[in-house]
Motif scaffolding. Sequence first.
Motif, PDB file in Angstrom:
ATOM      1  N   GLU A 261       0.813  -1.192   0.187  1.00  0.00           N
ATOM      2  CA  GLU A 261      -0.099   0.058  -0.001  1.00  0.00           C
ATOM      3  C   GLU A 261       0.685   1.103  -0.019  1.00  0.00           C
ATOM      4  O   GLU A 261       0.500   2.279  -0.566  1.00  0.00           O
ATOM      5  N   ALA A 262       1.977   1.084   0.735  1.00  0.00           N
ATOM      6  CA  ALA A 262       2.859   2.360   0.770  1.00  0.00           C
ATOM      7  C   ALA A 262       3.427   2.743  -0.606  1.00  0.00           C
ATOM      8  O   ALA A 262       3.452   3.904  -0.751  1.00  0.00           O
ATOM      9  N   VAL A 263       3.844   1.845  -1.372  1.00  0.00           N
ATOM     10  CA  VAL A 263       4.141   1.799  -2.852  1.00  0.00           C
ATOM     11  C   VAL A 263       3.230   2.473  -3.552  1.00  0.00           C
ATOM     12  O   VAL A 263       3.579   3.463  -4.192  1.00  0.00           O
ATOM     13  N   TYR A 264       2.006   2.016  -3.388  1.00  0.00           N
ATOM     14  CA  TYR A 264       0.888   2.700  -4.359  1.00  0.00           C
ATOM     15  C   TYR A 264       0.785   4.072  -3.985  1.00  0.00           C
ATOM     16  O   TYR A 264       0.021   4.798  -4.767  1.00  0.00           O
ATOM     17  N   ASN A 265       0.808   4.454  -2.850  1.00  0.00           N
ATOM     18  CA  ASN A 265       0.667   5.959  -2.406  1.00  0.00           C
ATOM     19  C   ASN A 265       1.860   6.741  -2.205  1.00  0.00           C
ATOM     20  O   ASN A 265       1.868   7.897  -1.707  1.00  0.00           O
ATOM     21  N   SER A 266       2.912   6.124  -2.701  1.00  0.00           N
ATOM     22  CA  SER A 266       4.162   7.016  -2.679  1.00  0.00           C
ATOM     23  C   SER A 266       4.098   8.349  -3.609  1.00  0.00           C
ATOM     24  O   SER A 266       3.496   8.167  -4.801  1.00  0.00           O
ATOM     25  N   ASP A 267       5.105   9.174  -3.469  1.00  0.00           N
ATOM     26  CA  ASP A 267       5.186  10.319  -4.158  1.00  0.00           C
ATOM     27  C   ASP A 267       5.778   9.816  -5.796  1.00  0.00           C
ATOM     28  O   ASP A 267       5.142  10.371  -6.646  1.00  0.00           O
ATOM     29  N   ASP A 268       6.597   8.859  -5.828  1.00  0.00           N
ATOM     30  CA  ASP A 268       7.006   8.433  -7.080  1.00  0.00           C
ATOM     31  C   ASP A 268       5.906   7.839  -7.813  1.00  0.00           C
ATOM     32  O   ASP A 268       5.764   7.825  -9.198  1.00  0.00           O
ATOM     33  N   PHE A 269       5.109   6.996  -7.108  1.00  0.00           N
ATOM     34  CA  PHE A 269       3.989   6.073  -7.819  1.00  0.00           C
ATOM     35  C   PHE A 269       3.082   7.272  -8.298  1.00  0.00           C
ATOM     36  O   PHE A 269       2.320   7.284  -9.551  1.00  0.00           O
ATOM     37  N   LYS A 270       2.712   8.311  -7.559  1.00  0.00           N
ATOM     38  CA  LYS A 270       1.688   9.268  -7.975  1.00  0.00           C
ATOM     39  C   LYS A 270       2.152  10.015  -9.067  1.00  0.00           C
ATOM     40  O   LYS A 270       1.466  10.307  -9.953  1.00  0.00           O
ATOM     41  N   ALA A 273       1.694   7.884 -12.025  1.00  0.00           N
ATOM     42  CA  ALA A 273       0.357   7.739 -12.534  1.00  0.00           C
ATOM     43  C   ALA A 273      -0.210   8.794 -13.250  1.00  0.00           C
ATOM     44  O   ALA A 273      -0.950   8.905 -14.396  1.00  0.00           O
ATOM     45  N   GLN A 274       0.119   9.904 -12.671  1.00  0.00           N
ATOM     46  CA  GLN A 274      -0.305  11.387 -13.443  1.00  0.00           C
ATOM     47  C   GLN A 274       0.210  11.615 -14.522  1.00  0.00           C
ATOM     48  O   GLN A 274      -0.594  12.308 -15.377  1.00  0.00           O
ATOM     49  N   THR A 275       1.293  10.968 -14.932  1.00  0.00           N
ATOM     50  CA  THR A 275       1.904  11.162 -16.372  1.00  0.00           C
ATOM     51  C   THR A 275       1.339   9.986 -17.419  1.00  0.00           C
ATOM     52  O   THR A 275       0.820  10.124 -18.636  1.00  0.00           O
ATOM     53  N   ARG A 276       1.531   8.714 -16.831  1.00  0.00           N
ATOM     54  CA  ARG A 276       1.082   7.442 -17.506  1.00  0.00           C
ATOM     55  C   ARG A 276      -0.251   7.270 -17.724  1.00  0.00           C
ATOM     56  O   ARG A 276      -0.741   6.947 -18.799  1.00  0.00           O
ATOM     57  N   PHE A 277      -1.203   7.805 -16.858  1.00  0.00           N
ATOM     58  CA  PHE A 277      -2.703   7.351 -16.689  1.00  0.00           C
ATOM     59  C   PHE A 277      -3.132   8.756 -16.680  1.00  0.00           C
ATOM     60  O   PHE A 277      -4.285   8.703 -15.764  1.00  0.00           O
TER      61      PHE A 277
END
Length: 309
Positions: A261-270, A273-277
């Motif tokens: 869960e921490a990975v999915y809510n990390s700044d890197d993942f955000k 996601a905001q770029t790729r999706f």
Amino acid sequence: MQNHAVLFKTVSAGVLVFALAACGGQKEAAAPTAASGASAAAPAVEKSKIVFGTTAGDFGDMVRDQVKPALEKQGYQVELVEFTDYVRPNQALAQGELDINIFQHKPYLDDFKKEHKLDLVEAFQVPTAPLGLYPGKAKSLDEVKDGMSVSAPNDPSNFARALVMLDELGWVQLKDNIDPLTASKKDIASNPKNIQIVELEAAQLPRSRQDVDFAVINGNYATSSGIKLTEALFQEPSYAYVNWSAVKTADKDSKWLKDVEAVYNSDDFKKYAQTRFAGYKYPEVWGLNAAQGAKAEAASTAAASAASK
């Protein structure tokens, strides 16, 4: 707009939505070992391997591109299993072939686990491509005609979403005070355009466009088929269907799940996601374009469902 449509907009202004469990042949470990492929410097974990299950496309890409590398840095081994349907991922999770699955919204999970008596629970939300109406033989909403055909997902939960979209468009009229989460053909009050609704497995919907005038396609299957979300002629406005991860109830408080869960809510993942999706609906906890007043919507949904019974 009809009363039920107004009700649905109230119900769907901003809530929930789209999770999996332990791999049968996998051994639990108090800490990663050399045999597990983890380095001696890796932090202690309760399991050395995490098996993800997703539908093909965006959810699998998220695991491959971001989640897997981040978890491997923490000493985990990560395996991804991709499915082409909405039935096997939950069954595989319940049977211990997976540790976590990511493919479904909460209304679908709730219905599925109740029907099949599975001990599963939602864990955290993930970026989700919205359901959309896409062109088929007809290329614009101006080409709407009497007797046109519209393909739609055949599972009850997503078919209900499709009916609500058609109601929003004014193509069909649903009965007043229905539960928008469980709408079915019997809830159609009128079909002034004599629309032929063709029900298909969700994965078949992108290919169906050559045979129908319009297609209602789940976002993940649209993107995995190379269809851009910007091609949609209409998208559902509700945040009630942002997807969740799911796990076995016994795993809901596990350390490995907290790490995922921490990975999915990390700044890197955000940022990824905001770029790729771009154009997706994001988890409420991100505080971006997630639904406002999620708790209020959940209460409204429950009230609407109770009123319809």
